[in-house]
Design an enzyme around this catalytic site. Sequence first.
Site, PDB file in Angstrom:
ATOM      1  N   THR A 147       0.998  -1.130  -0.004  1.00 14.04           N
ATOM      2  CA  THR A 147      -0.053   0.030   0.074  1.00 14.04           C
ATOM      3  C   THR A 147       0.819   1.210   0.014  1.00 14.04           C
ATOM      4  OG1 THR A 147      -1.544  -0.988   1.378  1.00 14.04           O
ATOM      5  CG2 THR A 147      -1.938   1.228   1.237  1.00 14.04           C
ATOM      6  N   ARG A 157     -38.041   2.011  -0.517  1.00 19.12           N
ATOM      7  CA  ARG A 157     -38.219   1.078  -1.527  1.00 19.12           C
ATOM      8  C   ARG A 157     -39.511   0.376  -1.073  1.00 19.12           C
ATOM      9  NH1 ARG A 157     -37.980  -0.837  -6.570  1.00 19.12           N
ATOM     10  NH2 ARG A 157     -37.773  -3.249  -6.544  1.00 19.12           N
ATOM     11  N   GLU A 181      -3.127  -7.382   5.622  1.00 18.26           N
ATOM     12  CA  GLU A 181      -2.381  -7.094   7.241  1.00 18.26           C
ATOM     13  C   GLU A 181      -2.880  -8.497   7.787  1.00 18.26           C
ATOM     14  OE1 GLU A 181      -2.384  -3.816   9.088  1.00 18.26           O
ATOM     15  OE2 GLU A 181      -2.347  -2.513   7.746  1.00 18.26           O
TER      16      GLU A 181
HETATM   17  N1  CAA Z   1       4.974  -8.866  18.630  1.00 23.98           N
HETATM   18  C1  CAA Z   1       6.336  -9.062  18.472  1.00 23.98           C
HETATM   19  N2  CAA Z   1       7.142 -10.136  18.340  1.00 23.98           N
HETATM   20  C2  CAA Z   1       6.527 -11.115  17.623  1.00 23.98           C
HETATM   21  C3  CAA Z   1       4.839 -10.984  17.369  1.00 23.98           C
HETATM   22  C4  CAA Z   1       4.409  -9.718  17.633  1.00 23.98           C
HETATM   23  N3  CAA Z   1       2.931  -9.704  17.491  1.00 23.98           N
HETATM   24  N4  CAA Z   1       4.566 -12.094  16.551  1.00 23.98           N
HETATM   25  C5  CAA Z   1       5.783 -12.871  16.282  1.00 23.98           C
HETATM   26  N5  CAA Z   1       6.975 -12.274  17.118  1.00 23.98           N
HETATM   27  C6  CAA Z   1       8.263 -12.699  17.315  1.00 23.98           C
HETATM   28  C7  CAA Z   1       8.236 -13.824  17.893  1.00 23.98           C
HETATM   29  O1  CAA Z   1       8.023 -13.894  19.271  1.00 23.98           O
HETATM   30  C8  CAA Z   1       9.359 -14.720  17.538  1.00 23.98           C
HETATM   31  O2  CAA Z   1      10.687 -14.073  17.998  1.00 23.98           O
HETATM   32  P1  CAA Z   1      11.450 -15.056  19.210  1.00 23.98           P
HETATM   33  O3  CAA Z   1      11.695 -16.565  18.142  1.00 23.98           O
HETATM   34  O4  CAA Z   1      12.645 -14.374  19.413  1.00 23.98           O
HETATM   35  O5  CAA Z   1      10.274 -15.625  20.213  1.00 23.98           O
HETATM   36  C9  CAA Z   1       9.466 -14.030  16.034  1.00 23.98           C
HETATM   37  O6  CAA Z   1       8.415 -12.975  15.891  1.00 23.98           O
HETATM   38  C10 CAA Z   1       8.928 -15.183  14.954  1.00 23.98           C
HETATM   39  O7  CAA Z   1       7.492 -15.536  15.440  1.00 23.98           O
HETATM   40  P2  CAA Z   1       6.882 -16.795  14.760  1.00 23.98           P
HETATM   41  O8  CAA Z   1       7.752 -17.902  15.168  1.00 23.98           O
HETATM   42  O9  CAA Z   1       5.515 -16.564  15.337  1.00 23.98           O
HETATM   43  O10 CAA Z   1       6.598 -16.669  13.301  1.00 23.98           O
HETATM   44  P3  CAA Z   1       6.099 -17.332  12.169  1.00 23.98           P
HETATM   45  O11 CAA Z   1       6.868 -17.541  10.949  1.00 23.98           O
HETATM   46  O12 CAA Z   1       5.346 -18.499  12.833  1.00 23.98           O
HETATM   47  O13 CAA Z   1       4.701 -16.320  11.756  1.00 23.98           O
HETATM   48  C11 CAA Z   1       2.814 -15.407  11.690  1.00 23.98           C
HETATM   49  C12 CAA Z   1       3.850 -16.074  12.581  1.00 23.98           C
HETATM   50  C13 CAA Z   1       1.617 -14.904  12.828  1.00 23.98           C
HETATM   51  C14 CAA Z   1       2.152 -16.468  10.819  1.00 23.98           C
HETATM   52  C15 CAA Z   1       3.297 -14.215  10.989  1.00 23.98           C
HETATM   53  O14 CAA Z   1       4.040 -14.536   9.849  1.00 23.98           O
HETATM   54  C16 CAA Z   1       2.065 -13.536  10.312  1.00 23.98           C
HETATM   55  O15 CAA Z   1       1.504 -12.559  10.875  1.00 23.98           O
HETATM   56  N6  CAA Z   1       1.983 -13.652   8.902  1.00 23.98           N
HETATM   57  C17 CAA Z   1       0.864 -12.730   8.248  1.00 23.98           C
HETATM   58  C18 CAA Z   1       1.833 -11.606   7.583  1.00 23.98           C
HETATM   59  C19 CAA Z   1       0.968 -10.502   7.186  1.00 23.98           C
HETATM   60  O16 CAA Z   1       0.074  -9.985   8.326  1.00 23.98           O
HETATM   61  N7  CAA Z   1       1.017 -10.048   6.048  1.00 23.98           N
HETATM   62  C20 CAA Z   1       0.638  -8.528   5.698  1.00 23.98           C
HETATM   63  C21 CAA Z   1       1.663  -7.733   5.248  1.00 23.98           C
HETATM   64  S1  CAA Z   1       1.037  -6.129   5.089  1.00 23.98           S
HETATM   65  C22 CAA Z   1       0.052  -5.854   4.094  1.00 23.98           C
HETATM   66  O17 CAA Z   1      -0.952  -6.605   3.675  1.00 23.98           O
HETATM   67  C23 CAA Z   1       0.200  -5.073   2.584  1.00 23.98           C
HETATM   68  C24 CAA Z   1      -0.422  -3.794   3.062  1.00 23.98           C
HETATM   69  O18 CAA Z   1       0.221  -2.587   2.768  1.00 23.98           O
HETATM   70  C25 CAA Z   1      -1.451  -3.342   3.778  1.00 23.98           C
END
Ligand code: CAA
Length: 380
Positions: free
Chosen positions: A156, A269, A364
């Site tokens: 975005t 309507r 998101e």
């Molecule tokens: N806050 C802080 N840290 C976080 C967190 C949060 N909410 N969520 C995860 N972390 C940290 C974890 O603690 C972990 O760190 P440690 O290993 O030190 O504990 C690290 O991040 C990795 O976390 P996970 O092992 O949980 O990671 P994962 O690979 O299993 O992924 C997921 C988790 C929730 C599936 C994540 O990948 C996710 O949210 N996926 C969706 C992505 C997304 O929302 N994309 C949208 C992009 S933006 C968009 O849409 C375009 C735009 O412009 C609007």
Amino acid sequence: MLTATEQREVVELAREFAAEKIAPFAAEWDRTSHFPRDVIDEMGKLGFLGMITPEEYDGMGLDTLTYLLALEEISAADAAIAVSMGIHNAIPTTMLVKHGSPAQKEKYLKPMARGELLAGFALSEAEAGSDAASLRAQATKDGSQWVLNGTKAWATNSGTADLMMIMVRTDQPNARRGAKGISTFIVPTDTTGYKACKPEDKMGLRASNTAAIELNDVRLPNDQMLGDEGMGFVYAMEGLDAGRLGIGAQAVGIARSVLEHSIRYCAERKQFGKAIQEFQAVQFKLADMATRIEAARALTHRAAARKDAGEDVTLYAAMAKVFSSETAMWVTTQAIQLFGGYGYMRDFPVEKLFRDAKVTEIYEGTSEIQRTVIARALAR
Ligand code: CAA
């Protein structure tokens, strides 16, 4: 914390701005896929791009609830404008407030809050959507610089923003570190090698700018990295926690708008000799629509209250996003049904609202990802 009167004034300002500068043009912008940067700039001058930025960084320093109430007003007029405002306020702003160096705050955060710079966020790639940590865009160290290469997807504001927060790998192919190999760079969009591709031709939010980004040998000095090397994934997730609250409010805005249109339409309507609002089947539909919208708003505001109290918001932001976005999709679907044949036509506003609602279940983090986040939090 604002008084109730001050909060009402901010929300009223958003409502008036939306009624005058956004709503009358939303259908045309949708038809022509026009992103009105001038309107965003005007919003910036009024403070809408720095609503939750602390005052010390030239923001309004407002609480999250007031920000979400204003965002709902903008979204009810045009969700495409709300997404630009929401991303800027929530994700790049949160990242800079929490992890920016004093120099980065001076150079980027302050002008962003004053509405002089528009920012965006690029995490996804064609092969890394829900599994964001599998992203492949690469930064390689070259003396005192980083050189970025790769392609980001569906970002975005990427074709209209002044700067983008971009997540790339800083681990090397022979030593991958998963989520810990990702870093965030602040990339001014006029940097040589940054190219926003042709805007995507989307189903909804057609006035918002969504485009892939090509990074071709984008050279950045070390100090364009945000925070610590290898922490970019965590920063992105923190930003998304704030962003997902905004999507909750955006979805409530869409749903509220479609309900307002539906109530008016059902009063006007006439079929079988009376206004269709007099039929119980229609009344029950409207009642369910209104009830679900209130529930979505309440959940989103509850999440905002937790954020303002300094509590962890990951679980509640995911709940607010999944519930509100599915509410928006359900409510807009009911509205099309109430409008019947007219609802299926582009001449009536509910068709646009239906198309706009869908993406709130996707971007998101999809509804499935929100449920994953919720389930993981419950298991902790
Ligand atoms: N806050 C802080 N840290 C976080 C967190 C949060 N909410 N969520 C995860 N972390 C940290 C974890 O603690 C972990 O760190 P440690 O290993 O030190 O504990 C690290 O991040 C990795 O976390 P996970 O092992 O949980 O990671 P994962 O690979 O299993 O992924 C997921 C988790 C929730 C599936 C994540 O990948 C996710 O949210 N996926 C969706 C992505 C997304 O929302 N994309 C949208 C992009 S933006 C968009 O849409 C375009 C735009 O412009 C609007």
